[in-house]
Design a protein around this motif. Structure first.
Motif, PDB file in Angstrom:
ATOM      1  N   ALA A  85      20.715   2.914   4.798  1.00 29.42           N
ATOM      2  CA  ALA A  85      20.173   2.266   5.497  1.00 29.42           C
ATOM      3  C   ALA A  85      19.138   2.685   6.813  1.00 29.42           C
ATOM      4  N   THR A  86      19.155   4.126   5.787  1.00 29.09           N
ATOM      5  CA  THR A  86      17.436   4.127   6.411  1.00 29.09           C
ATOM      6  C   THR A  86      16.365   4.149   5.627  1.00 29.09           C
ATOM      7  N   THR A  87      16.065   3.557   6.540  1.00 30.12           N
ATOM      8  CA  THR A  87      14.120   2.946   5.870  1.00 30.12           C
ATOM      9  C   THR A  87      13.186   4.123   5.946  1.00 30.12           C
ATOM     10  N   THR A  88      12.256   3.566   4.567  1.00 26.52           N
ATOM     11  CA  THR A  88      10.325   4.714   4.420  1.00 26.52           C
ATOM     12  C   THR A  88      10.112   4.157   5.734  1.00 26.52           C
ATOM     13  N   THR A  89      10.191   3.337   5.931  1.00 29.64           N
ATOM     14  CA  THR A  89       9.915   2.258   7.870  1.00 29.64           C
ATOM     15  C   THR A  89       9.742   3.314   8.729  1.00 29.64           C
ATOM     16  N   GLN A  90      11.223   3.289   8.446  1.00 33.87           N
ATOM     17  CA  GLN A  90      11.504   4.208  10.095  1.00 33.87           C
ATOM     18  C   GLN A  90      11.615   5.565  10.120  1.00 33.87           C
ATOM     19  N   ILE A  91      11.510   6.011   8.602  1.00 34.80           N
ATOM     20  CA  ILE A  91      10.753   8.087   8.580  1.00 34.80           C
ATOM     21  C   ILE A  91       9.726   7.705   9.085  1.00 34.80           C
ATOM     22  N   CYS A  92       9.364   6.646   8.494  1.00 37.36           N
ATOM     23  CA  CYS A  92       7.688   7.010   9.017  1.00 37.36           C
ATOM     24  C   CYS A  92       7.796   6.503  10.334  1.00 37.36           C
ATOM     25  N   ARG A  93       8.501   5.987  11.230  1.00 36.51           N
ATOM     26  CA  ARG A  93       7.824   5.954  12.070  1.00 36.51           C
ATOM     27  C   ARG A  93       7.988   7.213  13.191  1.00 36.51           C
ATOM     28  N   ARG A  94       9.602   7.944  12.576  1.00 35.70           N
ATOM     29  CA  ARG A  94      10.140   9.088  13.719  1.00 35.70           C
ATOM     30  C   ARG A  94       8.867  10.006  13.387  1.00 35.70           C
ATOM     31  N   ALA A  95       8.162   9.784  11.933  1.00 34.86           N
ATOM     32  CA  ALA A  95       7.219  11.184  12.042  1.00 34.86           C
ATOM     33  C   ALA A  95       6.127  10.937  12.330  1.00 34.86           C
ATOM     34  N   GLY A  96       6.097  10.009  12.982  1.00 35.76           N
ATOM     35  CA  GLY A  96       4.848   9.908  13.237  1.00 35.76           C
ATOM     36  C   GLY A  96       4.010   9.474  12.523  1.00 35.76           C
ATOM     37  N   ILE A  97       4.100   8.596  11.371  1.00 35.48           N
ATOM     38  CA  ILE A  97       2.809   9.074  10.548  1.00 35.48           C
ATOM     39  C   ILE A  97       2.483   7.569   9.568  1.00 35.48           C
ATOM     40  N   SER A  98       1.434   7.144   9.309  1.00 37.42           N
ATOM     41  CA  SER A  98       1.379   6.337   8.372  1.00 37.42           C
ATOM     42  C   SER A  98       2.904   6.269   6.792  1.00 37.42           C
ATOM     43  N   THR A  99       2.810   4.962   6.558  1.00 35.70           N
ATOM     44  CA  THR A  99       3.313   4.441   5.430  1.00 35.70           C
ATOM     45  C   THR A  99       2.830   4.984   4.546  1.00 35.70           C
ATOM     46  N   GLY A 100       1.585   4.905   4.056  1.00 35.32           N
ATOM     47  CA  GLY A 100       0.461   5.909   3.412  1.00 35.32           C
ATOM     48  C   GLY A 100       0.826   7.441   3.576  1.00 35.32           C
ATOM     49  N   ALA A 101       0.816   8.434   4.578  1.00 41.79           N
ATOM     50  CA  ALA A 101       0.454   9.195   3.959  1.00 41.79           C
ATOM     51  C   ALA A 101       1.843   9.181   3.702  1.00 41.79           C
ATOM     52  N   LEU A 102       3.459   8.842   3.799  1.00 42.36           N
ATOM     53  CA  LEU A 102       4.677   9.478   3.446  1.00 42.36           C
ATOM     54  C   LEU A 102       4.733   9.494   1.967  1.00 42.36           C
ATOM     55  N   TYR A 103       3.772   8.636   1.131  1.00 36.72           N
ATOM     56  CA  TYR A 103       3.349   8.316  -0.160  1.00 36.72           C
ATOM     57  C   TYR A 103       2.849   9.353  -0.760  1.00 36.72           C
ATOM     58  N   SER A 104       1.798  10.168   0.409  1.00 39.52           N
ATOM     59  CA  SER A 104       1.224  10.802  -0.160  1.00 39.52           C
ATOM     60  C   SER A 104       1.587  12.414  -0.618  1.00 39.52           C
ATOM     61  N   TYR A 105       2.923  12.329   0.621  1.00 35.90           N
ATOM     62  CA  TYR A 105       3.654  13.804   0.125  1.00 35.90           C
ATOM     63  C   TYR A 105       5.060  13.585  -0.626  1.00 35.90           C
TER      64      TYR A 105
END
Lengths: 205, 205, 205, 205
Positions: free
Chosen positions: B34-54
């Motif tokens: 039920a958790t989406t990557t978008t939500q993770i990004c939003r809460r972490a305050g980063i962009s989608t791309g950043a998430l996928y570079s980590y």
DNA sequence: GATGAATGAGTTTTCATTCAT
DNA sequence: AATGAATGAAAACTCATTCAT
């Protein structure tokens, strides 16, 4: 808006049961999220549309499948088997039977039972829909034990602990830990349960 | 195949941690699916791309979040607190502490811990990534108990059962059953554990 | 808006060349779309930012890489080798050399040459940037042949056909068809070319 | 894994064909990479989901589009037209027809044919899916020529060269070079082919 | 009632390009 | 000038749910 049918006719009931069966099987095999409605339909041999005339959504199938499982023949026969023992009552044999029943349960339905636990947490609606599957199992154990050995106070709590210990054993039998030796665990578990339930017999004087 | 950054610089590490933290929180709140990557990004305050570079994908975040949790300060401090008691050692107080630790754990992370269990069943890769979270807890309990009361044989199995009983208690404290009274359950549990672990002291003569 | 540098300084020129070299290699290996700017940067040993101070966008690298290839030492030396033969001029040996040159070209750069063809169709801008790579090759062949055997009219067209036939042979050598026997094809091709180019010598009287 | 429909019903087949048609058109117009699934859907007048119920992924559309093209009416009628000539057989007219057929092919499908070539290099799976489009064309030419003029040895290789020469001519007609005069090229090409195929008639005695 | 094709919002993921340091 | 982390628009693809036949 099409209403959800509450099927009276035999054909309809059969179809609804086929959906429930197919759903339950798939939830057991792959878990809730990895199961698609299409797969359920295919296995049930019905059309997508039909599914939605019996269930409002996917979650309802899940709930129904569990209701059905807990009330169904498979589970009940399993539970009844706990009470079919020959006199005289032998507690070791009885506990063995308990573990076997739980083990069979885990082997066929573990993933679904876990998913159920999950869903109960996630979803108040499901939580209300039924207590944990163990409730029924516990009642069966209590019934059997009560008939032969009595602990009068804190009954529910005592037997809940017994259930937990048995479940632990069954889980270990199903999904082994590296650091744990099953036979030793069994000895220890049985010895706890027996000393616990039979304390009267072990009273120091 | 895009590169996954293995951050050395403080800023980077902080960002990676923000992702892990956001992910872990969301997995705890809503579960993995039920958790989406978008939500993770939003809460972490980063962009989608950043998430996928980590992280290579969503599952990697899940694994990292758990590694982090199990190795992190929160859990370790909690575990260490088990060993901070004033002499003389009082087993009731110790067991109380155990239950409190487990309870706090369940209150904050139950859904995620369950999801972890699930995933371990579904996914051998995750299974290998780390033992079950209880392993570490058990080791801490064993350590504390060993220092004061000794059961020489079947140690692993004995303490595993103790762990299970304590866990049960903590679960009950967190998610109440209708039919169970917590205080009574606690009494019973403690009495089992004590009679079990301290049997030598209670030998009948 | 940062301007695109037209590098005068040696260091800058070297860096630009590294980009071009890395880009060309990658385009040859994987094609244009499968090559990412990040890969180019990594292989060139520069930062992403740097790349964009030398080139407006990815396509510009592609164009520059081809300009460079067609004007560069590798290709030119290859072409010059066509003219380095010992007298007396032997047309079979010369044609063989032609095929070998084209074959080497295809082995190293086929994918990139194809991609170039593509891009020329897709993109008028690239189309204008340079004629097809064959233009230069043809000129080299013409030059060599002209020196020894003369066909005075329709020179461009004649040699274009010769080029096409040689290219066909080289392609066959590089990427075999099931139905075609290379040696036979070579015989046939050479015989066409010779009878075609040397018709005066074969006049019937 | 979602099911791919293998449509039996007319409506379904029509829809699948609409996708193939839309895909082929777009691949011809812009190439494979520059075409998005969304564009294909829009042009086919269907939803994203529908597309993925007929094809597993974008590449499959590409393959199907080419299968369809090579086996389809358009291409086959074009090829058959090569054999519809009035007796007596006139080789110039026949060659003209060949060039026209190839030219029409390039005008409508060049980009897609090139992309096919590319993909065949990149992707062994596609390579196996069908021989190069020229195979079929060649067979048609061979058939026609064989009926009238015979070269008994190295047939495959000879006709392959003829095909290459004709293709060159058609390419030139479609995408003009600055340095080449089409009419002259045509004269030269035809003269080569004729002298080559008809050499027996030109034997010197 | 039944069917299953169609929908499309929602997901994960990629990558050319920008910009703060 | 140089860096490389960050951006985010855009891509491919999924699947619960609807609805025309």
């Amino acid at each position: 808006m099409p209403d959800i049918r509450n099927p009276q006719q035999i054909r309809s009931i059969e179809k609804k049961n086929k959906i429930i069966k197919a759903g339950f099987e798939l939830f057991c095999e792959k878990g809730y999220y990895a199961t698609t409605t299409t797969q359920i339909c295919r296995r049930a041999g019905i059309s997508t549309g039909a599914l939605y005339s019996y269930f409002r959504d996917k979650k309802e199938i899940f709930i129904a499948a569990f209701k059905d499982f807990l009330d169904g023949d498979y589970y009940n026969t399993l539970l009844e088997s706990l009470n079919n023992f020959e006199e005289p009552f032998n507690i070791d044999m009885f506990l063995d039977k308990c573990v076997n029943v739980l083990t069979e349960l885990y082997l066929t339905s573990y993933k679904a039972l876990i998913e159920l636990g999950n869903m109960q947490i996630e979803d108040q609606h499901i939580m209300k829909s039924f207590g944990r599957f163990e409730d029924k199992f516990m009642r069966a154990v209590v019934e059997a034990l009560t008939a032969h050995d009595i602990k009068t106070y804190n009954l529910a709590e005592k037997y809940y602990l017994v259930f937990i210990l048995l479940e632990t054993l069954a889980q270990e039998k199903t999904f082994t830990h590296d650091t744990i030796d099953y036979d030793k665990l069994k000895n220890e578990t049985f010895s706890i349960i027996k000393s616990y339930l039979l304390i009267p017999n072990r009273d120091c004087t």
